[in-house]
Design a protein around this motif. Structure first.
Motif, mmCIF file in Angstrom:
data_model
loop_
_atom_site.group_PDB
_atom_site.id
_atom_site.type_symbol
_atom_site.label_atom_id
_atom_site.label_comp_id
_atom_site.label_asym_id
_atom_site.label_seq_id
_atom_site.Cartn_x
_atom_site.Cartn_y
_atom_site.Cartn_z
ATOM 1 N N GLY A 262 3.761 4.154 12.104
ATOM 2 C CA GLY A 262 2.997 4.544 13.277
ATOM 3 C C GLY A 262 3.520 3.840 14.510
ATOM 4 N N GLU A 263 2.631 3.393 15.370
ATOM 5 C CA GLU A 263 3.016 2.785 16.629
ATOM 6 C C GLU A 263 3.715 1.453 16.418
ATOM 7 N N ALA A 264 4.354 0.973 17.488
ATOM 8 C CA ALA A 264 5.149 -0.248 17.395
ATOM 9 C C ALA A 264 4.331 -1.440 16.925
ATOM 10 N N ALA A 265 3.086 -1.545 17.406
ATOM 11 C CA ALA A 265 2.254 -2.685 17.022
ATOM 12 C C ALA A 265 2.023 -2.716 15.530
ATOM 13 N N ALA A 266 1.886 -1.535 14.904
ATOM 14 C CA ALA A 266 1.655 -1.477 13.463
ATOM 15 C C ALA A 266 2.877 -1.950 12.685
ATOM 16 N N SER A 267 4.064 -1.737 13.257
ATOM 17 C CA SER A 267 5.283 -2.127 12.553
ATOM 18 C C SER A 267 5.435 -3.637 12.451
ATOM 19 N N LEU A 268 4.638 -4.378 13.231
ATOM 20 C CA LEU A 268 4.670 -5.838 13.165
ATOM 21 C C LEU A 268 3.803 -6.371 12.038
ATOM 22 N N CYS A 269 3.051 -5.492 11.397
ATOM 23 C CA CYS A 269 2.084 -5.906 10.378
ATOM 24 C C CYS A 269 2.555 -5.524 8.984
ATOM 25 N N THR A 270 2.061 -6.266 8.000
ATOM 26 C CA THR A 270 2.271 -5.922 6.604
ATOM 27 C C THR A 270 0.935 -5.514 6.002
ATOM 28 N N ARG A 271 0.995 -4.655 4.966
ATOM 29 C CA ARG A 271 -0.220 -4.242 4.266
ATOM 30 C C ARG A 271 0.034 -4.356 2.769
ATOM 31 N N TYR A 272 -0.774 -5.183 2.113
ATOM 32 C CA TYR A 272 -0.629 -5.381 0.675
ATOM 33 C C TYR A 272 -1.977 -5.279 -0.018
ATOM 34 N N LYS A 273 -1.975 -4.601 -1.157
ATOM 35 C CA LYS A 273 -3.137 -4.646 -2.045
ATOM 36 C C LYS A 273 -3.117 -5.989 -2.757
ATOM 37 N N GLY B 178 1.956 -18.769 12.113
ATOM 38 C CA GLY B 178 0.571 -18.329 12.200
ATOM 39 C C GLY B 178 0.409 -16.940 11.606
ATOM 40 N N GLU B 179 -0.802 -16.626 11.153
ATOM 41 C CA GLU B 179 -1.085 -15.317 10.557
ATOM 42 C C GLU B 179 -2.430 -14.811 11.064
ATOM 43 N N ILE B 180 -2.441 -13.572 11.544
ATOM 44 C CA ILE B 180 -3.689 -12.884 11.890
ATOM 45 C C ILE B 180 -3.972 -11.922 10.745
ATOM 46 N N GLU B 181 -5.141 -12.038 10.142
ATOM 47 C CA GLU B 181 -5.422 -11.271 8.928
ATOM 48 C C GLU B 181 -6.774 -10.572 8.991
ATOM 49 N N VAL B 182 -6.774 -9.327 8.531
ATOM 50 C CA VAL B 182 -8.011 -8.562 8.348
ATOM 51 C C VAL B 182 -8.006 -8.021 6.928
ATOM 52 N N LEU B 183 -9.080 -8.237 6.198
ATOM 53 C CA LEU B 183 -9.220 -7.702 4.838
ATOM 54 C C LEU B 183 -10.102 -6.467 4.864
ATOM 55 N N ILE B 184 -9.653 -5.421 4.195
ATOM 56 C CA ILE B 184 -10.447 -4.198 4.055
ATOM 57 C C ILE B 184 -10.456 -3.805 2.592
ATOM 58 N N SER B 185 -11.386 -2.959 2.210
ATOM 59 C CA SER B 185 -11.415 -2.472 0.837
ATOM 60 C C SER B 185 -10.328 -1.414 0.659
ATOM 61 N N GLU B 186 -9.868 -1.229 -0.577
ATOM 62 C CA GLU B 186 -8.849 -0.216 -0.834
ATOM 63 C C GLU B 186 -9.371 1.148 -0.402
ATOM 64 N N GLY B 187 -8.568 1.861 0.342
ATOM 65 C CA GLY B 187 -9.003 3.152 0.876
ATOM 66 C C GLY B 187 -9.756 3.022 2.183
ATOM 67 N N THR C 152 0.847 -1.189 0.000
ATOM 68 C CA THR C 152 0.000 0.000 0.000
ATOM 69 C C THR C 152 0.887 1.245 0.000
ATOM 70 N N ALA C 153 0.293 2.393 -0.286
ATOM 71 C CA ALA C 153 1.041 3.647 -0.327
ATOM 72 C C ALA C 153 1.681 3.936 1.031
ATOM 73 N N GLU C 154 0.949 3.648 2.106
ATOM 74 C CA GLU C 154 1.479 3.886 3.445
ATOM 75 C C GLU C 154 2.688 2.998 3.714
ATOM 76 N N ALA C 155 2.594 1.747 3.291
ATOM 77 C CA ALA C 155 3.717 0.831 3.495
ATOM 78 C C ALA C 155 4.933 1.277 2.690
ATOM 79 N N GLN C 156 4.701 1.743 1.454
ATOM 80 C CA GLN C 156 5.805 2.188 0.609
ATOM 81 C C GLN C 156 6.480 3.432 1.168
ATOM 82 N N SER C 157 5.706 4.292 1.837
ATOM 83 C CA SER C 157 6.265 5.529 2.379
ATOM 84 C C SER C 157 7.074 5.288 3.639
ATOM 85 N N GLY C 158 6.928 4.065 4.200
ATOM 86 C CA GLY C 158 7.654 3.752 5.422
ATOM 87 C C GLY C 158 6.972 4.222 6.674
ATOM 88 N N LYS C 159 5.748 4.747 6.559
ATOM 89 C CA LYS C 159 5.013 5.216 7.729
ATOM 90 C C LYS C 159 4.385 4.020 8.435
#
Length: 215
Positions: A72-83, A156-165, A63-70
C-alpha cells in the motif's frame, strides 16, 4: 492469535523528549531471547521466527498481506506485520510442516521437555539480552519500546496488536500518527536487532536472508 504491526525507528534525544511528553512509561525489563532454526535455515528463509523468551515459546509468521508483497502507501512499507503464535502444540505442528517440506521427521512432542528441537534438527542461531523501556499512548492503543541490545545496538519500536483478521489499516494509521507526533521522518526502514546481530555474527545466514528479501 494476535497480529503484531510494528515500525522500527532510530531514537534521537529529540525523539526521546517528545516520547516522554506524550507517552506514559509503563516499565523497564531485561529480555533474554533465543532463536532457533535448522542448519539450512528452513524457517527463517520462509520469514518464520521461532523464539524462546522468558521460558515461553513464540512463532512469528508473516501475514497473508505481507507474504503477497502488498504494502500500500509508503508509510505502510515501513512496517512489518507478523502473526504471533504462542500455543506450543500449534508452534510444533507449524514448524514440523515446514521442516517436512525438506525432510521426513518422526519427531514426538512433549510439554515437559524440548527433545522435539533436536528431533527436528533445530539449533539456537541467535541469543542476546535486551534492556527494554516501554511507553504507552493510552488514547491510541499504541506501545512504544526503546531497546538496547547487549551487542551494542539501540532501536525503537512502535507497535499495535490486533486480532487475526482485524483492521490492519487502522493499526497502520495509528502507527503513522504516532511517528508523526514523534517527529520521525524518512522513508527507509530502520534495521531491527536481528538484522544487526546476524550481519555481525553470522554473515552467511544474513546474506541468504538478504538474497531472499527477508531482511
Amino acid at each position: 492469535m494476535s497480529v503484531e504491526v510494528e515500525r522500527k525507528f532510530s531514537c534521537s534525544a529529540d525523539t526521546l523528549k517528545k516520547l516522554e511528553e506524550i507517552g506514559v512509561c509503563v516499565g523497564q525489563q531485561q529480555i533474554h531471547d533465543q532463536y532457533f532454526d535448522t542448519p539450512e535455515f528452513h524457517l527463517t528463509l520462509r520469514d518464520m521466527w521461532l523464539r524462546k523468551r522468558k521460558g515461553c515459546w513464540e512463532l512469528k509468521c508473516p501475514t497473508a498481506e505481507a507474504q503477497s508483497g502488498k504494502q500500500g502507501e509508503a508509510a505502510a512499507s515501513l512496517c512489518t506485520r507478523y502473526k504471533e503464535i504462542t500455543s506450543l502444540p500449534e508452534i510444533h505442528l507449524r514448524v514440523k510442516e515446514v521442516i517436512k517440506q525438506d525432510r521426513e521427521s518422526e519427531a514426538g512432542f512433549s510439554q515437559e521437555d524440548e527433545s522435539w528441537l533436536s528431533k527436528l534438527d533445530l539449533v539456537c542461531f541467535a541469543e542476546f539480552t535486551t534492556a527494554r523501556r516501554s511507553f504507552t499512548l493510552k488514547e491510541e492503543g499504541v506501545q512504544i519500546d526503546l531497546d538496547q541490545a547487549d551487542f551494542g545496538y539501540h532501536v525503537g519500536e512502535i507497535e499495535v496488536l490486533i486480532s487475526e483478521g482485524g483492521d490492519e489499516q487502522a493499526a497502520l494509521e495509528k502507527i503513522r500518527k504516532t511517528a508523526e507526533k514523534l517527529g520521525l521522518t524518512g522513508d527507509q526502514r530502520v534495521k531491527g536487532k536481528m538484522d544487526v546481530y546476524l550481519k555481525r555474527n553470522h554473515p552467511e545466514h544474513y546474506a541468504k536472508l538478504l538474497s531472499e528479501h527477508i531482511l
